[in-house]
Design a protein around this motif. Sequence first.
Motif, mmCIF file in Angstrom:
data_model
loop_
_atom_site.group_PDB
_atom_site.id
_atom_site.type_symbol
_atom_site.label_atom_id
_atom_site.label_comp_id
_atom_site.label_asym_id
_atom_site.label_seq_id
_atom_site.Cartn_x
_atom_site.Cartn_y
_atom_site.Cartn_z
ATOM 1 N N HIS A 1 1.697 -0.722 -0.170
ATOM 2 C CA HIS A 1 0.150 0.165 -0.030
ATOM 3 C C HIS A 1 1.397 1.453 -0.055
ATOM 4 N N LYS B 1 -3.715 6.410 5.175
ATOM 5 C CA LYS B 1 -3.775 5.337 3.682
ATOM 6 C C LYS B 1 -5.413 5.350 3.923
ATOM 7 N N ASP C 1 1.215 2.833 3.142
ATOM 8 C CA ASP C 1 1.764 1.520 4.208
ATOM 9 C C ASP C 1 1.784 2.219 5.791
#
Length: 321
Positions: A198, A207, A201
């Motif tokens: 991601h 996020k 992350d």
Amino acid sequence: MAVDFILDQCEAALSILESDFKCNGQALLTELFSTKGYRWLKERELAMKQEFTDVDFGTFILSDDLRTQAQRFRGVLDNLQKLSMESLVNQAKEYLPSDAIIDAFVVPLIKPKRNSFVYPIEGKIVVFLSLNPDVTTSKLQNTIVHELHHVGLRTVYQGPNSVLDGVSDSRIKELLRFTQPLGEGYAMLAAAGGPHIHPNDHDPELKTFWDQRMVSYDQDFYAVNRFFCDLLAEKYDQEEAMEKGFEMMGIQGPWYTVGWKTATVIELVFGKRCLIQCIADPAQLFSTYNRATRVYNQNHGTSLPTWSLELVEAFNEEHRS
């Protein structure tokens, strides 16, 4: 190739935060205002038409709230100096052409706006790195890799063998120039470490923000696609184009989401080597992404949008000429 720190601004700021300002306050402020880091920051902010005065900065640095955070600022600076810059440079280079150059000064700053950025000053490329007293080491590393990737990408567009050199059509040249902001997404990919990680992350709040934004990803894509088509149709003068382009920056706005998705789809379908070829020669980007998207959509049951045919054909025509 070298990345060196210039610590004078943050050290001078910390001297103020850690001292009894009543005794020698004005002398400490004078020292702060004379540091290279502060002078470069002021020059950049004024060049970007941002309000910036010594009086306002002095008020910020002398605030009681900031003084209570002195110990945490010192801890972040200590952690920064322990990082392996060689390792972070190598991570950024994983998503850059082999001849890209990362040669810059990293200037950690204690400043009101907690944004980091790359800007050329006095013939040097400078990474202005905002120190946040609450930053984690992983987020600090992510930010540095992100900004170092920008440094390397600059050499693709502005180096001795710029992708803009030799482009005969002024419309294509302008279009190529404006593919560079997609580098915000490439930098996110590099800083995360790959397409399966991601891009935020390291930051739970960002996020969540990113996941919410990606729900309306198609809108971001169409905004960038429309901007590119308008450039090709010469609907903007240079100032208008800059303004329109800047509107899509924001806090991880369309340049980030579209750049990241374009890069990840190409890498997942055709591999990292193909992606780096597209970064080195962005004229290949649109057609390569469109081909990759057909495979990606089939494999994942998605319906990602593709770049307009007129953009693909414009670059094909430039290559044929």
